[in-house]
Write an enzyme that holds these catalytic residues in place. Structure first.
Site, PDB file in Angstrom:
ATOM      1  N   HIS A  63      15.229 -38.760 -32.385  1.00  0.00           N
ATOM      2  CA  HIS A  63      14.083 -39.193 -32.938  1.00  0.00           C
ATOM      3  C   HIS A  63      13.261 -38.124 -32.629  1.00  0.00           C
ATOM      4  CE1 HIS A  63      15.787 -43.149 -31.101  1.00  0.00           C
ATOM      5  NE2 HIS A  63      16.323 -42.260 -29.856  1.00  0.00           N
ATOM      6  N   SER A 110      14.255 -41.399 -25.816  1.00  0.00           N
ATOM      7  CA  SER A 110      14.724 -42.498 -27.337  1.00  0.00           C
ATOM      8  C   SER A 110      13.594 -44.111 -25.712  1.00  0.00           C
ATOM      9  CB  SER A 110      16.013 -43.169 -26.778  1.00  0.00           C
ATOM     10  OG  SER A 110      16.920 -43.182 -26.207  1.00  0.00           O
ATOM     11  N   LYS A 113      16.982 -41.802 -38.022  1.00  0.00           N
ATOM     12  CA  LYS A 113      15.958 -42.232 -37.499  1.00  0.00           C
ATOM     13  C   LYS A 113      14.700 -42.627 -39.030  1.00  0.00           C
ATOM     14  CE  LYS A 113      18.043 -42.651 -33.533  1.00  0.00           C
ATOM     15  NZ  LYS A 113      18.586 -43.692 -34.168  1.00  0.00           N
TER      16      LYS A 113
HETATM   17  C1  PLP Z   1      18.177 -40.255 -28.443  1.00  0.00           C
HETATM   18  C2  PLP Z   1      19.591 -40.301 -29.428  1.00  0.00           C
HETATM   19  N1  PLP Z   1      21.004 -39.597 -30.072  1.00  0.00           N
HETATM   20  C3  PLP Z   1      21.638 -40.167 -30.902  1.00  0.00           C
HETATM   21  C4  PLP Z   1      21.720 -41.130 -31.005  1.00  0.00           C
HETATM   22  C5  PLP Z   1      22.720 -41.583 -32.434  1.00  0.00           C
HETATM   23  O1  PLP Z   1      22.103 -42.471 -33.809  1.00  0.00           O
HETATM   24  P1  PLP Z   1      23.081 -42.715 -34.251  1.00  0.00           P
HETATM   25  O2  PLP Z   1      22.532 -44.525 -34.383  1.00  0.00           O
HETATM   26  O3  PLP Z   1      23.267 -41.674 -35.912  1.00  0.00           O
HETATM   27  O4  PLP Z   1      24.608 -42.802 -34.562  1.00  0.00           O
HETATM   28  C6  PLP Z   1      20.348 -41.796 -30.530  1.00  0.00           C
HETATM   29  C7  PLP Z   1      20.765 -43.886 -31.628  1.00  0.00           C
HETATM   30  O5  PLP Z   1      19.618 -44.500 -30.919  1.00  0.00           O
HETATM   31  C8  PLP Z   1      19.906 -41.961 -29.347  1.00  0.00           C
HETATM   32  O6  PLP Z   1      18.439 -42.327 -29.341  1.00  0.00           O
END
Ligand code: PLP
Length: 409
Positions: free
Chosen positions: A231, A203, A262
């Site tokens: 992502h 991310s 996202k």
């Molecule tokens: C790689 C990754 N996994 C999980 C999440 C968590 O997702 P959510 O925003 O739906 O809680 C994020 C959020 O930024 C993320 O970047």
């Protein structure tokens, strides 16, 4: 900036005064901790947004071109999702009212789980209130104190917290380092179970995990492979099924975690895989058992977004083509964009103060590009993170590349 009106009075937004009313003694330590963060350039602003996430965003009274959202396909502000949410809410009420295990699992949630399973071509899926909850609950459901987790050093906080919650022994391997991972797994032969956990698209770096090699190592060491496609879902893969689809590695991946928040522009997380896995999670994933299901209207909006992936495949093609042009332009200016291969483009500047300064200069030039600092990135690797969206026009990207080059060098 063209046309967007903003209802926030910038003058009315201010940081909390350094000397607010005296805190109760028991919290006095916080003043000191915040001072330390401020001195290190790590204090974080709480911005107020007015209006939809789009190519532009109104933040704290300023309208800026928006390179700070994970709204990769432009669906977060899409009225088709709003309408689907409204229809779903009218049919099933706004609140879910209970955890999915009890009575919170509505027809809208059931349809969403079927849509996810069909998108990813797996037997079944389970929806969680957030992607964060999906990771923490799933990891803790798969491994425990007698087990071992190998985790990439750049994994998302929700994987890190899931590892901690599980109480398994955790080995952290340097980012995408297969030799180190192999050695860790060799050393974990006596563990009851082994789990490899990785983001597929990282991310903060925009880098991509070597999924075929990870699947091969999992097979060699009799380990489970859990991947987080947060992502990548919607952006990669011919049908938008993520990097597992794109790399044809579904057979070697046991647990596919993702988020609806996202590229899909909605909210909620999911786990997808075979029926046995999901059956187990229904008995053990605590954030599914003990947390209220997210609102049915949100589930309906997410299902609509999955439908749009099939109707508008050109969005992901355009996005990735423009992303490649954009990072090439930045590299042409000799900026450090790491090894990104995606719509997430970091510009690494090093010190947190430098990242904040660059972000502020870009805001003055009309672009919202957030500064990312530790603990989101390692010390010495603070950056501004450009999140591209299908909504951006190529000339916006050219202007942004020029502005970054002007201010970062
Ligand atoms: C790689 C990754 N996994 C999980 C999440 C968590 O997702 P959510 O925003 O739906 O809680 C994020 C959020 O930024 C993320 O970047």
């Amino acid at each position: 900036m063209p046309g967007m009106s903003c209802r926030i009075d910038a003058a009315a937004i201010s940081s909390p005064p350094a000397t607010a009313a005296p805190l109760p003694d028991a919290l006095a330590w916080i003043d000191h901790e915040i001072d330390t963060l401020r001195t290190a350039g790590l204090e974080r602003p709480a911005r107020v947004r007015d209006g939809r996430q789009g190519a532009e965003v109104c933040l704290d009274g300023r309208t800026l071109l928006n390179f700070g959202a994970n709204n990769y396909l432009g669906y977060a502000g899409d009225v088709r999702l709003t309408k689907a949410a409204s229809k779903g809410s009218c049919a099933e009420g706004f609140g879910a009212g209970a955890s999915p295990l009890v009575s919170g699992h509505s027809l809208a949630h059931e349809q969403l789980e079927q849509a996810i399973a069909s998108l990813l071509d797996v037997e079944t899926a389970l929806v969680f209130p957030s992607g964060f909850a999906a990771n923490t609950a799933t990891i803790a459901a798969l491994v425990g104190p007698d087990d071992f987790i190998a985790s990439d050093a750049r994994n998302h906080a929700s994987i890190i917290d899931g590892c901690r919650l599980s109480r398994a022994r955790v080995g952290i391997y340097p980012h995408r380092d297969l030799t180190a991972l192999d050695a860790l797994l060799k050393g974990a032969r006596t563990a009851r179970r082994r789990l490899i956990a990785t983001d597929t698209l990282f991310s903060m770096d925009g880098t991509i995990a070597p999924l075929a090699d990870l699947a091969a190592l999992a097979r060699t060491h009799d380990a489970m492979l859990l991947v987080d496609e947060a992502h990548a879902t919607g952006v990669f893969g011919q049908r938008g099924g993520g990097l597992v689809e794109q790399t044809a590695t579904a057979d070697g991946v046991h647990v596919r975690v993702g988020t609806l928040s996202k590229a899909l522009g909605a909210a909620g997380g999911f786990v997808a895989g075979n029926a046995k896995l999901i059956h187990w999670l229904r008995h053990t994933a605590r954030a599914w058992i003990f947390s209220t299901a997210h609102p049915p209207g949100v589930a309906a909006a997410a299902t609509r977004a999955i439908g749009l992936l099939a109707e508008e495949p050109e969005r992901r093609v355009d996005l990735l083509t423009r992303a490649a042009d954009f990072w090439s332009a930045l590299r042409h200016y000799e900026l450090d964009t790491g090894e990104t291969e995606s719509q997430i483009v970091p510009v690494i500047v090093g010190a947190p103060q430098a990242a904040v300064a660059l972000s502020e200069q870009l805001a003055d030039a009309g672009f919202f590009v957030p500064a990312i600092r530790p603990p989101s990135v390692p010390h010495g690797r603070s950056l501004v993170r450009v999140s591209l969206s299908w909504l951006h026009e190529p000339h916006d990207l050219r202007r942004l590349a020029e502005a970054i080059a002007r201010h970062a060098t």
